[in-house]
Design a protein around this motif. Structure first.
Motif, mmCIF file in Angstrom:
data_model
loop_
_atom_site.group_PDB
_atom_site.id
_atom_site.type_symbol
_atom_site.label_atom_id
_atom_site.label_comp_id
_atom_site.label_asym_id
_atom_site.label_seq_id
_atom_site.Cartn_x
_atom_site.Cartn_y
_atom_site.Cartn_z
ATOM 1 N N TRP A 1 75.107 -43.713 19.482
ATOM 2 C CA TRP A 1 75.584 -44.636 20.517
ATOM 3 C C TRP A 1 74.523 -44.949 21.562
ATOM 4 N N HIS A 49 88.947 -54.740 23.163
ATOM 5 C CA HIS A 49 89.061 -53.284 23.070
ATOM 6 C C HIS A 49 89.893 -52.684 24.197
ATOM 7 N N HIS A 78 79.411 -48.537 19.738
ATOM 8 C CA HIS A 78 79.462 -47.336 18.911
ATOM 9 C C HIS A 78 80.250 -46.246 19.630
ATOM 10 N N SER A 91 89.899 -46.477 10.247
ATOM 11 C CA SER A 91 88.689 -46.874 10.960
ATOM 12 C C SER A 91 88.684 -48.352 11.283
ATOM 13 N N LYS A 118 88.794 -48.662 15.991
ATOM 14 C CA LYS A 118 87.676 -49.038 16.862
ATOM 15 C C LYS A 118 88.129 -49.923 18.020
ATOM 16 N N SER A 120 87.325 -44.967 21.448
ATOM 17 C CA SER A 120 86.893 -44.315 20.211
ATOM 18 C C SER A 120 85.385 -44.115 20.205
ATOM 19 N N LEU A 170 82.065 -43.828 17.197
ATOM 20 C CA LEU A 170 81.620 -43.929 15.808
ATOM 21 C C LEU A 170 80.932 -42.633 15.420
ATOM 22 N N SER A 173 82.540 -43.674 10.742
ATOM 23 C CA SER A 173 83.972 -43.868 10.952
ATOM 24 C C SER A 173 84.293 -43.806 12.440
ATOM 25 N N TYR A 174 85.144 -44.739 12.902
ATOM 26 C CA TYR A 174 85.565 -44.711 14.303
ATOM 27 C C TYR A 174 86.682 -43.695 14.487
#
Length: 348
Positions: free
Chosen positions: A263, A291, A303, A320, A324, A328, A330, A334-335
């Motif tokens: 990230w 989001h 991420h 996943s 996201k 969340s 990554l 996978s989130y």
């Protein structure tokens, strides 16, 4: 010497030697405890507050219990800050602790008060007197017009990790506007965001607020997902830049054994965005809108997003494709929706 005079001299002498000694008077001693982050949110008053913890001790005895405590406040202090400010003092759960609490009309007023106490603590010391009742043995004593033995102190141990973001459940929405993310919201012991302005002031590197490649602060992130898995990341550099740069993020490389590594490369140098201030790099719809309307250093989009919508539908936990869009991270392609988060900084 005549007998009567001799007797009188002896009486005076003996009385002076044998006079009983009075016990030392029991007097209260109030002491401000140093506090690092005194601001929090008071759910009872639905206002932000500044809290200064106080310890009570007694001279000549340790056998006492604080019954109640009250304040007398100089009107000049209220006029200096805000006439709608409420000042109270509250006994804590421990029998010898209390807290001087300022209930502020706005978070901005609390921040102003914090800066005032830190820079000029004598004003508060001089303007507030305490009255209290304490039980000593079987007797309850009342004391009035007391001042603390020291000045209030707001200071952080440079070797201490300071929490600036925390999520524990869905009781507080992080779908807040730009001003809320700048000023901060929540309570440090529960769901909490310190505020971008305070992050900038804490991580600034020089008097002219320049932005060199290195920083005196480190960042640590701890996460737990809904499957009970935990993740940790610690980074050698952490800085939030000034408002003119929309609180741009600077984060360095992760230390060995960190679980969260990808990230930082994505979000480093990103400006902060909220649902009402789009500074991300995604064309069209803002990342915040996609989001959960939270605020974050979005790229296009993330991420890691720890301030997004809190997941309540457990059927999405292992999906996943959908997860996201919630708070969340990554991890291994996978989130993972986050259940608990903790972001901390340490400067020095």
């Amino acid at each position: 010497m005549p007998t009567k005079i001799l007797a009188a001299v002896l009486l005076i002498t003996v009385t002076g030697i044998c006079r009983p000694t009075l016990a030392d008077p029991v007097e209260p001693v109030l002491t401000y405890e140093t506090v690092c982050e005194p601001l929090s949110y008071n759910g009872l008053y639905l206002r932000h507050q500044l809290e200064l913890p106080i310890t009570l001790n007694m001279t000549s005895t340790s056998d006492f219990t604080l019954i109640d405590i009250d304040t007398k406040v100089d009107s000049a202090l209220m006029a200096l800050h805000h006439h709608k400010m409420r000042i109270t003092v509250q006994p804590a759960f421990q029998p010898r602790l209390a807290a001087l609490v300022f209930i502020c009309p706005t978070f901005y007023r609390c921040q102003q008060l914090k800066e005032s106490v830190a820079s000029n603590p004598e004003t508060v010391w001089r303007s507030i007197q305490f009255s209290l009742s304490a039980q000593i043995g079987n007797k309850i004593n009342r004391y009035k017009n007391l001042r603390t033995a020291n000045l209030p102190s707001i200071a952080c141990d440079p070797g201490r990790w300071v929490v600036f973001q925390r999520r524990v459940d869905d009781s507080l929405s992080f779908a807040q506007d730009w001003d809320a993310y700048v000023n901060g919201f929540g309570s440090p012991g529960s769901n909490y965001w310190m505020g971008l302005d305070q992050l900038f002031k804490t991580t600034v590197t020089s008097a002219n607020r320049d932005s060199p490649r290195t920083s005196r602060c480190r960042l640590r992130i701890e996460i737990e997902d809904f499957n009970g898995e935990t993740y940790m990341g610690e980074y050698r550099m952490f800085q939030v830049l000034d408002p003119k740069q929309n609180y741009r993020l600077k984060v360095g490389n992760a230390v060995p054994d960190s679980d969260l590594t990808s990230w930082a490369g994505v979000h480093n140098e990103m400006q902060f965005s909220t649902y009402d201030r789009k500074h991300d790099r995604q064309a069209g719809t803002s990342c915040s809108h996609q989001h959960g309307y939270g605020g974050w250093w979005y790229e296009s989009c993330h991420h890691m997003d720890l301030n997004g919508a809190y997941l309540t539908d457990r059927n999405i936990t292992n999906s996943s494709a959908d997860s996201k869009f919630y708070a969340s991270v990554l991890h291994r392609s996978s989130y993972r929706p986050v259940k608990r988060t903790l972001m901390m900084l340490k400067c020095g």
